[in-house]
Write a protein that holds these residues in place. Structure first.
Motif, PDB file in Angstrom:
ATOM      1  N   GLU A  54     -72.995  77.254  68.284  1.00  6.03           N
ATOM      2  CA  GLU A  54     -71.736  76.695  67.690  1.00  6.03           C
ATOM      3  C   GLU A  54     -71.944  76.549  66.459  1.00  6.03           C
ATOM      4  O   GLU A  54     -71.027  76.438  65.715  1.00  6.03           O
ATOM      5  CB  GLU A  54     -71.967  75.211  68.516  1.00  6.03           C
ATOM      6  CG  GLU A  54     -71.494  75.061  69.727  1.00  6.03           C
ATOM      7  CD  GLU A  54     -69.756  74.932  69.774  1.00  6.03           C
ATOM      8  OE1 GLU A  54     -69.028  75.995  69.421  1.00  6.03           O
ATOM      9  OE2 GLU A  54     -69.438  73.771  69.745  1.00  6.03           O
ATOM     10  N   HIS A 111     -68.602  76.946  64.286  1.00  2.12           N
ATOM     11  CA  HIS A 111     -68.074  75.758  63.624  1.00  2.12           C
ATOM     12  C   HIS A 111     -68.431  75.365  62.380  1.00  2.12           C
ATOM     13  O   HIS A 111     -67.705  74.591  61.750  1.00  2.12           O
ATOM     14  CB  HIS A 111     -68.364  74.415  64.659  1.00  2.12           C
ATOM     15  CG  HIS A 111     -67.741  74.337  65.890  1.00  2.12           C
ATOM     16  ND1 HIS A 111     -67.518  73.046  66.445  1.00  2.12           N
ATOM     17  CD2 HIS A 111     -66.781  75.044  66.653  1.00  2.12           C
ATOM     18  CE1 HIS A 111     -66.841  73.173  67.616  1.00  2.12           C
ATOM     19  NE2 HIS A 111     -66.546  74.243  67.681  1.00  2.12           N
ATOM     20  N   GLY A 117     -63.236  73.140  74.008  1.00  2.00           N
ATOM     21  CA  GLY A 117     -64.718  73.552  73.828  1.00  2.00           C
ATOM     22  C   GLY A 117     -64.870  75.025  74.375  1.00  2.00           C
ATOM     23  O   GLY A 117     -66.240  75.326  74.796  1.00  2.00           O
ATOM     24  N   THR A 142     -61.496  75.031  64.606  1.00  2.00           N
ATOM     25  CA  THR A 142     -62.241  73.851  64.504  1.00  2.00           C
ATOM     26  C   THR A 142     -62.851  73.778  63.193  1.00  2.00           C
ATOM     27  O   THR A 142     -62.937  72.742  62.558  1.00  2.00           O
ATOM     28  CB  THR A 142     -63.387  73.724  65.766  1.00  2.00           C
ATOM     29  OG1 THR A 142     -62.766  73.923  66.991  1.00  2.00           O
ATOM     30  CG2 THR A 142     -64.149  72.543  65.568  1.00  2.00           C
TER      31      THR A 142
HETATM   32 MG    MG Z   1     -65.082  74.699  69.556  1.00  2.00          MG
END
Ligand code: MG
Ligand code: ADP
Ligand code: PMV
Length: 397
Positions: free
Chosen positions: A194, A198, A145, A244
């Protein structure tokens, strides 16, 4: 111009169960890690905004006037509840000299920074003149993360710089946390960051980075798990790089190609998260060994499922085989495709077996360490509360 600087940190995370399935509306169980990303915000020279990201070798600066002009182009049809559009990101890529199809860590980091900076300042105030440095204890792109910890720190710092949130740290205090409302705002902007990195995130990672502790996450609903026992977990980084964004897109493709085959697998992963939560909630704070066989079996089943949905890797197979030869059970964590695995260390695992497993994992070229879980979420720090290594990394400019 701002008078005050800011030191902020956010934790990385480990997903116990539910990675990938959580992107498709299933539940995930995640815990905050004792490894953190740190950000230092300092007042700028009044004319420029500077950003230094040593982890991805980025040092960039822009004039406030050019950022204001760019902001008009990016935020014209801006809606903070929606994903950043392809058109908006194309404008930012052109401005920053990033290739249209770039997915390198430095490109994604700069893109997320620019998007968050412009969108937050469009909503709350002028683009501020600040110098920002971000440094992390987390490996980048390894399933722990790091992207979310980066986005949470940026969201907190930029919201503060635009005066949308307060600075709750009082003189003489070592650390402080924001209010629930402020953390909700930080979390929602971190989610936008994010989204840039992502493509299609579930939001679990930024939720853990913001709130910390242990939580269940499903379709935006965050439930804090209050009675999670002290689990001992060994983290192993295979050091195989992966993205990711690419892995999440691959799973989506597989679901679209074989819906009647893949959807039951996602349902089964959901049931594993549910079962794991029930076991964790039934366990006392310092559990006896009898609970562990179920948790171990759930790790094994989920690892097979993650292979079925296409996010395994030979390095992760090897990690699982090595730990199994010492009677220990492992699964990948995060997006998979390399990166990190987690191994459950039950109370009856002998120190000899754990040390032997670690030695064999290191002999494969992997790195492994035991770490605390359930760490606090996004936190403000006084300079004196940070250790010398962190301060040194943040003060290099
Ligand atoms: Mg990540
Ligand atoms: N300390 C950091 N500084 C700048 N960017 C970072 C940092 N940590 C992570 N990132 C960004 O996040 C990306 C990694 O995200 P991701 O592929 O989701 O892996 P993970 O979140 O598992 O580490 C990097 O490519 C980079 O763009
Ligand atoms: C695969 C996924 O479930 C977790 C990704 O975690 P990480 O970026 O590999 O640390 C994606 C998501 O939930 O957004």
């Amino acid at each position: 111009m701002m008078e005050l600087g800011l030191l902020v940190s956010a934790p990385g995370k480990v997903i116990l169960h539910g990675e990938h399935a959580v992107v498709h509306g299933k539940a995930a169980l995640a815990v905050a890690l004792g490894l953190r990303t740190f950000l230092r915000l300092r007042p700028g020279d009044g004319e420029r905004l500077r950003v230094h990201l040593p982890g991805v070798s980025v040092r960039r600066e822009w004039g406030l006037a050019e950022l204001s002009a760019l902001r008009g182009r990016v935020t014209a049809d801006f809606d903070e509840s929606k994903s950043p559009s392809v058109e908006q990101l194309d404008v930012l890529k052109e401005f920053a000299g990033i290739a249209a199809d770039a997915s390198a860590p430095d490109s994604l980091a700069v893109l997320a920074f620019l998007y968050m900076c412009l969108a937050i300042s469009a909503k709350y105030g002028d683009v501020p003149s600040v110098d920002i440095t971000v440094w992390s204890e987390l490996p980048t792109g390894a399933g722990l993360g790091s992207s979310a910890a980066y986005a949470v720190c940026l969201a907190a710092a930029l919201l503060y710089a635009c005066r949308a949130i307060s600075c709750p740290l009082k003189d003489g205090e070592a650390t402080a946390r924001w209010t629930e409302d402020e953390m909700t705002l930080i979390n929602s902007w971190a989610f936008q960051g994010e989204r840039v990195i992502h493509g299609n995130p579930s939001g679990v990672d930024n939720a853990v980075g913001t709130w910390g502790g242990a939580l269940r996450y499903q379709s935006g609903k965050i439930t804090s798990l209050k009675r999670v026992p002290t689990l001992r977990i060994l983290l192993t980084n295979t050091k195989v790089p992966r993205s990711t964004k690419v892995l999440v897109a691959g799973v989506k493709e597989k679901i679209l190609k074989f819906p009647s085959i893949m959807n039951p697998v996602l349902d089964s992963i959901d049931a594993i998260s549910q079962e794991c939560q029930s076991v964790l909630e039934a366990m006392p704070t310092n559990p006896s060994p009898e609970y562990y066989p179920v948790l171990e079996e759930l790790f094994d089943i989920n690892q097979h499922h993650l292979n079925v949905i296409g996010v395994g890797h030979p390095s992760l197979d090897r990690l699982c085989r090595v730990t199994a030869s010492h009677g220990l059970h492992s699964k990948l964590t995060g997006a998979g495709g390399g990166g990190c695995g987690i191994t459950l260390l039950p109370p009856d695992a002998t120190p000899l077996a754990v040390e032997a497993a670690k030695r064999d994992l290191c002999a494969c070229g992997f790195e492994c360490w035991e770490t605390d879980i359930g760490a606090p979420g996004v936190t403000l720090h006084s300079a004196s509360s940070l250790n010398a290594e962190v301060l040194h990394a943040l003060s290099e400019s």
